[in-house]
Design a protein around this motif. Sequence first.
Motif, PDB file in Angstrom:
ATOM      1  N   PRO A 167     -50.221 -25.938   9.023  1.00 44.97           N
ATOM      2  CA  PRO A 167     -49.500 -27.092   9.588  1.00 44.97           C
ATOM      3  C   PRO A 167     -50.450 -28.263   9.767  1.00 44.97           C
ATOM      4  CG  PRO A 167     -49.958 -25.483  11.298  1.00 44.97           C
ATOM      5  CD  PRO A 167     -50.415 -24.866  10.008  1.00 44.97           C
ATOM      6  N   ALA A 168     -49.966 -29.465   9.506  1.00 45.32           N
ATOM      7  CA  ALA A 168     -50.781 -30.671   9.666  1.00 45.32           C
ATOM      8  C   ALA A 168     -49.896 -31.765  10.255  1.00 45.32           C
ATOM      9  CB  ALA A 168     -51.359 -31.106   8.322  1.00 45.32           C
ATOM     10  N   VAL A 169     -50.530 -32.692  10.932  1.00 40.83           N
ATOM     11  CA  VAL A 169     -49.794 -33.789  11.554  1.00 40.83           C
ATOM     12  C   VAL A 169     -50.413 -35.112  11.118  1.00 40.83           C
ATOM     13  CG1 VAL A 169     -49.153 -34.905  13.717  1.00 40.83           C
ATOM     14  CG2 VAL A 169     -49.131 -32.409  13.556  1.00 40.83           C
ATOM     15  N   LEU A 170     -49.569 -36.000  10.594  1.00 39.66           N
ATOM     16  CA  LEU A 170     -49.994 -37.363  10.287  1.00 39.66           C
ATOM     17  C   LEU A 170     -49.754 -38.194  11.550  1.00 39.66           C
ATOM     18  CD1 LEU A 170     -50.972 -39.285   7.995  1.00 39.66           C
ATOM     19  CD2 LEU A 170     -48.554 -39.816   7.590  1.00 39.66           C
ATOM     20  N   PRO A 171     -50.807 -38.578  12.261  1.00 42.22           N
ATOM     21  CA  PRO A 171     -50.622 -39.231  13.564  1.00 42.22           C
ATOM     22  C   PRO A 171     -49.955 -40.599  13.451  1.00 42.22           C
ATOM     23  CG  PRO A 171     -52.864 -38.397  13.295  1.00 42.22           C
ATOM     24  CD  PRO A 171     -52.223 -38.353  11.956  1.00 42.22           C
ATOM     25  N   ARG A 172     -49.239 -40.938  14.467  1.00 41.90           N
ATOM     26  CA  ARG A 172     -48.591 -42.247  14.544  1.00 41.90           C
ATOM     27  C   ARG A 172     -49.642 -43.354  14.453  1.00 41.90           C
ATOM     28  NH1 ARG A 172     -45.149 -44.530  19.802  1.00 41.90           N
ATOM     29  NH2 ARG A 172     -45.004 -46.720  19.072  1.00 41.90           N
ATOM     30  N   GLY A 173     -49.395 -44.330  13.576  1.00 39.05           N
ATOM     31  CA  GLY A 173     -50.256 -45.506  13.448  1.00 39.05           C
ATOM     32  C   GLY A 173     -51.538 -45.294  12.683  1.00 39.05           C
ATOM     33  N   VAL A 174     -51.787 -44.066  12.150  1.00 32.35           N
ATOM     34  CA  VAL A 174     -53.073 -43.816  11.493  1.00 32.35           C
ATOM     35  C   VAL A 174     -53.215 -44.600  10.196  1.00 32.35           C
ATOM     36  CG1 VAL A 174     -52.336 -41.821  10.115  1.00 32.35           C
ATOM     37  CG2 VAL A 174     -54.704 -41.980  10.899  1.00 32.35           C
ATOM     38  N   VAL A 175     -52.101 -44.915   9.528  1.00 32.43           N
ATOM     39  CA  VAL A 175     -52.162 -45.681   8.276  1.00 32.43           C
ATOM     40  C   VAL A 175     -52.454 -47.140   8.567  1.00 32.43           C
ATOM     41  CG1 VAL A 175     -50.891 -46.358   6.206  1.00 32.43           C
ATOM     42  CG2 VAL A 175     -50.570 -44.068   7.168  1.00 32.43           C
ATOM     43  N   ASP A 176     -51.735 -47.710   9.532  1.00 32.14           N
ATOM     44  CA  ASP A 176     -51.928 -49.112   9.915  1.00 32.14           C
ATOM     45  C   ASP A 176     -51.608 -49.240  11.390  1.00 32.14           C
ATOM     46  OD1 ASP A 176     -51.782 -51.885  10.363  1.00 32.14           O
ATOM     47  OD2 ASP A 176     -51.210 -52.261   8.280  1.00 32.14           O
ATOM     48  N   LEU A 177     -52.637 -49.370  12.216  1.00 32.80           N
ATOM     49  CA  LEU A 177     -52.430 -49.439  13.662  1.00 32.80           C
ATOM     50  C   LEU A 177     -51.624 -50.674  14.050  1.00 32.80           C
ATOM     51  CD1 LEU A 177     -55.976 -48.344  14.879  1.00 32.80           C
ATOM     52  CD2 LEU A 177     -53.854 -47.067  15.159  1.00 32.80           C
ATOM     53  N   ALA A 178     -51.921 -51.809  13.429  1.00 32.33           N
ATOM     54  CA  ALA A 178     -51.233 -53.053  13.794  1.00 32.33           C
ATOM     55  C   ALA A 178     -49.752 -52.999  13.443  1.00 32.33           C
ATOM     56  CB  ALA A 178     -51.904 -54.235  13.104  1.00 32.33           C
ATOM     57  N   ALA A 179     -49.445 -52.420  12.282  1.00 31.03           N
ATOM     58  CA  ALA A 179     -48.051 -52.350  11.837  1.00 31.03           C
ATOM     59  C   ALA A 179     -47.347 -51.084  12.319  1.00 31.03           C
ATOM     60  CB  ALA A 179     -47.992 -52.430  10.317  1.00 31.03           C
ATOM     61  N   ASN A 180     -48.067 -50.238  13.048  1.00 36.11           N
ATOM     62  CA  ASN A 180     -47.510 -48.980  13.562  1.00 36.11           C
ATOM     63  C   ASN A 180     -46.926 -48.128  12.436  1.00 36.11           C
ATOM     64  OD1 ASN A 180     -46.894 -47.051  15.516  1.00 36.11           O
ATOM     65  ND2 ASN A 180     -44.853 -47.907  15.893  1.00 36.11           N
ATOM     66  N   ILE A 181     -47.762 -47.845  11.432  1.00 37.98           N
ATOM     67  CA  ILE A 181     -47.360 -47.014  10.294  1.00 37.98           C
ATOM     68  C   ILE A 181     -48.200 -45.737  10.316  1.00 37.98           C
ATOM     69  CG2 ILE A 181     -47.198 -46.842   7.779  1.00 37.98           C
ATOM     70  CD1 ILE A 181     -46.985 -49.866   7.674  1.00 37.98           C
ATOM     71  N   PRO A 182     -47.554 -44.579  10.354  1.00 39.71           N
ATOM     72  CA  PRO A 182     -46.106 -44.352  10.527  1.00 39.71           C
ATOM     73  C   PRO A 182     -45.684 -44.608  11.969  1.00 39.71           C
ATOM     74  CG  PRO A 182     -47.259 -42.261  10.512  1.00 39.71           C
ATOM     75  CD  PRO A 182     -48.307 -43.306  10.215  1.00 39.71           C
ATOM     76  N   PRO A 183     -44.391 -44.845  12.198  1.00 39.79           N
ATOM     77  CA  PRO A 183     -43.929 -45.182  13.556  1.00 39.79           C
ATOM     78  C   PRO A 183     -43.901 -43.991  14.512  1.00 39.79           C
ATOM     79  CG  PRO A 183     -42.081 -45.062  12.044  1.00 39.79           C
ATOM     80  CD  PRO A 183     -43.314 -44.929  11.210  1.00 39.79           C
ATOM     81  N   HIS A 184     -44.102 -42.774  13.988  1.00 43.22           N
ATOM     82  CA  HIS A 184     -44.133 -41.579  14.842  1.00 43.22           C
ATOM     83  C   HIS A 184     -44.957 -40.508  14.131  1.00 43.22           C
ATOM     84  CE1 HIS A 184     -41.239 -39.837  12.032  1.00 43.22           C
ATOM     85  NE2 HIS A 184     -40.553 -40.973  12.130  1.00 43.22           N
ATOM     86  N   ASN A 185     -45.339 -39.477  14.858  1.00 39.81           N
ATOM     87  CA  ASN A 185     -46.074 -38.373  14.239  1.00 39.81           C
ATOM     88  C   ASN A 185     -45.200 -37.714  13.183  1.00 39.81           C
ATOM     89  OD1 ASN A 185     -48.152 -38.888  15.960  1.00 39.81           O
ATOM     90  ND2 ASN A 185     -47.820 -37.101  17.268  1.00 39.81           N
ATOM     91  N   VAL A 186     -45.801 -37.423  12.042  1.00 33.96           N
ATOM     92  CA  VAL A 186     -45.073 -36.765  10.955  1.00 33.96           C
ATOM     93  C   VAL A 186     -45.690 -35.399  10.726  1.00 33.96           C
ATOM     94  CG1 VAL A 186     -44.324 -36.883   8.552  1.00 33.96           C
ATOM     95  CG2 VAL A 186     -44.593 -38.996   9.878  1.00 33.96           C
TER      96      VAL A 186
END
Length: 443
Positions: free
Chosen positions: A244-263
């Motif tokens: 299992p892995a989690v893509l944290p909220r905002g890790v792609v772009d903190l300013a744009a909040n990408i992704p908007p939630h943990n995936v």
Amino acid sequence: MSQTIRYTLLSLRDLLVSVGPFVVLAVSLLGLAYWWLDPNPPKHVTLATGPEQSAYEAFGQRYAELLAKDGITVKLLPSEGSADNLRLLREGKADLGFVRGGTTQADDPADAGLESLGSLFLEPVWLFYREAAAPANTTPPQTLESLTQLQGLRVNVGTPGSGIPNLMAKLLDSNHIDAAQLTLSELGQTPATVALLAGELDAIVFASAPESSLVQMLLQTPGIKLMDFAMSEAYSRRFSFLSPAVLPRGVVDLAANIPPHNVRLVAPTTTLLARTETHPALVQLFALAGNTIHGGAGWFKHAREFPNVKNNELPLAQEAERSIQGGAPLLQRYLSFWMANLVERMWLAMGIILAVLLPLSRVIPPLYAFRVRSRIFRWYAQLRELENRAEDTTDTAPLLEELNQLDRHAEKISVPLSYTEELYALRNNIQLVRKKLQRTGTH
């Protein structure tokens, strides 16, 4: 030339001749050990990577850059992906290759000639879909959280060489989904992405490290969403090669909040495999390069979490294990790779050779002494013969002439100063025989 210099050169010549056989033996043993151990690796190696713009290709280029500093040329062999890399390794067309967990099996006879260089990184399964194609009756609307929601959609599962079609077949089967309920295609990553953006596909699936340019682009493309594997823990329990892995909220772009939630995602672990006949020094270099390339923090890992010796489906190479856990060997921290590698792989052989040659070296002083004294002692045979012949004749004039010639030869004998005692002893013995001949001739 002065006598001192002449005697010195003579002593050196005798010493070199005496030591010669010992040196030849030592050089021969070292040459044999070098041939047997083959300490220096080839300067060219083939690394199977992956499709264009994939993380495998990007990592392959970084390996090539690092190994080029040590004089190793890495030929990057493009492929369709993990399964294709495994085929290239089995067929001997590549020396090393990136292979995703779940592609190999420990008990497969075809993989008996392969070994692992450690786990390098998590390679999440990315399922991107067009928001407009998602069912409107989901909660929240037009959001996919289960593979069962893919029914009726046009889904690209990647080329057979990537290994994703086989992985997706296992995942769909575990969800009791008949593949006939989906419109499946097997395009490469780039054409599939183009088709998704053009609306010709509803979803695409591929496994890649987040460093992939396609992943980076799709995560920031409006209208494209990443499926949340809500049951990622369950998948990891059902399939041992998945984590299992989690893509944290905002890790792609903190300013744009990408992704908007943990995936939540599921992720196989990618390893670097090598053929067992690959030179150990090359295995060591690749493992050390892996420490540099994969040791930093990332979206799915902490610093120095990878590479590691966990989750290896095939036996771990000893050189790789030492490099991952201990870093660069001591000598390589101060010497060039080639010199350090030569010493590291030859020191045991040199120790054995030294243990053999040390007792043999005791022969050198007696051999040197024998060579110097032989120039003196060989005249004693002629002197004794003259003495014996004198007992059978009264005409000693010819014998005296021979003795005078022998004496003239003795005067020209050159020996080191430490052996002049033997030379003067010979000349004294010649004088004794001369007196004896003279007494015989007067009677």
